[in-house]
Scaffold this active site. Structure first.
Site, PDB file in Angstrom:
ATOM      1  N   SER A  63       0.969  -1.251  -0.072  1.00 36.80           N
ATOM      2  CA  SER A  63      -0.061  -0.012  -0.025  1.00 36.80           C
ATOM      3  C   SER A  63       0.813   1.038  -0.149  1.00 36.80           C
ATOM      4  O   SER A  63       2.054   1.085   0.442  1.00 36.80           O
ATOM      5  CB  SER A  63      -0.967   0.033   1.561  1.00 36.80           C
ATOM      6  OG  SER A  63      -1.433   1.440   1.492  1.00 36.80           O
TER       7      SER A  63
ATOM      8  N   TYR B 295      -1.588  -0.995  10.732  1.00 38.05           N
ATOM      9  CA  TYR B 295      -1.681  -1.150   9.205  1.00 38.05           C
ATOM     10  C   TYR B 295      -0.492  -0.527   8.523  1.00 38.05           C
ATOM     11  O   TYR B 295       0.214  -1.480   7.568  1.00 38.05           O
ATOM     12  CB  TYR B 295      -2.844  -0.484   8.591  1.00 38.05           C
ATOM     13  CG  TYR B 295      -3.290  -0.507   7.071  1.00 38.05           C
ATOM     14  CD1 TYR B 295      -3.742  -1.717   6.685  1.00 38.05           C
ATOM     15  CD2 TYR B 295      -2.742   0.390   6.340  1.00 38.05           C
ATOM     16  CE1 TYR B 295      -4.027  -1.750   5.287  1.00 38.05           C
ATOM     17  CE2 TYR B 295      -3.061   0.527   5.051  1.00 38.05           C
ATOM     18  CZ  TYR B 295      -3.603  -0.664   4.389  1.00 38.05           C
ATOM     19  OH  TYR B 295      -3.760  -0.922   3.256  1.00 38.05           O
TER      20      TYR B 295
END
Length: 313
Positions: free
Chosen positions: A152, A165
């Site tokens: 990401s 995350y």
């Protein structure tokens, strides 16, 4: 598919790929781009309705149905079984795309062990399980081969609600950038893909928290708040476009695949901060020598040489 994309596709026609989390979102976009390139596919899934919708897409295109494998990417035995299924079905496997993940956010200072274990277990542990399970079969196969780990933009850009995350994506980034040097001598490409905002339902991850990780330290978020957060994803890139950019990056042997152009200012700011943090002083000759040996070893590894500890001193 454009003429240029058709050129990329020819290099992968007939190759066997296994993609995790492949019946929704980015995973589905990758599967569709790979299918358009003539690849043979094995797709992992969790939800039966999503699997059925994906099967209908393949039928509508006149493509062969993928080998669907129900898989929790944190299940190591299940992952090992999946690798055997793919090889038994196709005879070999050439491409692994570790895509499955959860997008869960909350203040890191309030996180529980369950928050860490769940998010890291899926986002980083799932990649580890894919590599351990599939790399032996990929090494044993022949021809064009590649590993893509999808992280990401959070692998570069942390945020106040995304501590765990972000940690998981930083971990995938570090692992992949190192793994690239190890796979080069085997003739296997390796790419880190870091997408940004994409039109997916990733925001629903918090609604799918497993019972075994139920003790969260994050404040409770209402369905209405999550739905409002989900409206941001409607502005995202089409997952199929992400898939085609991954196919292009694989073809070019890119170590890093960035799909979204809007993060130039972030990278410029990060670069300036890093350079400003370096001490303005001379380094001793011994340390300079060791760092040059490291740089030389990295270049040699990318060219296909196996690097040993003795090469670093």
């Amino acid at each position: 598919m454009s003429e240029q994309a058709e050129g990329w596709a020819k290099e992968w026609e007939g190759r066997v790929a296994f993609i995790t989390g492949a019946v929704t979102g980015i995973g589905l976009g990758v599967a569709q781009a790979f299918a358009d390139a003539g690849m043979k596919l094995a797709l992992s899934y969790r939800n039966e309705d999503d699997k059925a919708a994906t099967a209908r897409w393949f039928e509508s295109k006149g493509y062969d149905q993928p080998l669907f494998i129900k898989l929790d990417v944190t299940d190591r035995e299940g992952f090992a079984k999946a690798a055997r299924q793919v090889v038994d079905h196709f005879g070999e496997v050439h491409v692994l795309v570790n895509n499955a993940g959860v997008s869960v956010f909350g203040p890191t200072d309030e996180a529980s062990y369950d928050d860490y274990d769940w998010i890291m277990g899926v986002n980083f542990g799932g990649v580890v399980n894919g590599l351990v399970s599939f790399l032996p079969a990929i090494k044993a196969s022949e021809g064009r081969r590649h590993v893509v780990n999808i992280a990401s933009m959070a692998a570069f850009l942390p945020g106040p609600q995304a501590g765990i995350y972000t940690a998981s994506k930083f971990a995938v980034r570090g692992l992949t950038e190192s793994l690239r040097y190890n796979l080069a001598p085997h003739g296997i490409g390796c790419s880190l893909c870091c997408p940004a905002l994409t039109r997916t339902n990733a925001w629903t991850s918090a609604m799918k928290r497993p019972d075994g990780f139920g003790e969260s330290g994050f404040p409770e978020t209402s369905d209405e708040q999550l739905a409002q957060f989900g409206t941001a994803f409607e502005e995202g890139m089409d997952p199929y476009e992400v898939g085609t950019k991954i196919l292009r990056g694989m073809t070019r042997q890119d170590g890093l695949i960035l799909t979204h152009p809007e993060h130039g200012p972030d990278f410029e700011e990060n670069h300036a901060k890093i350079m400003a943090a370096l001490p303005d002083e001379e380094a001793p000759a011994g340390r300079l020598k060791i760092e040059q040996l490291r740089r030389d070893a990295m270049k040699a590894a990318e060219e296909g040489l196996i690097i040993k500890l003795d090469d670093l001193t």
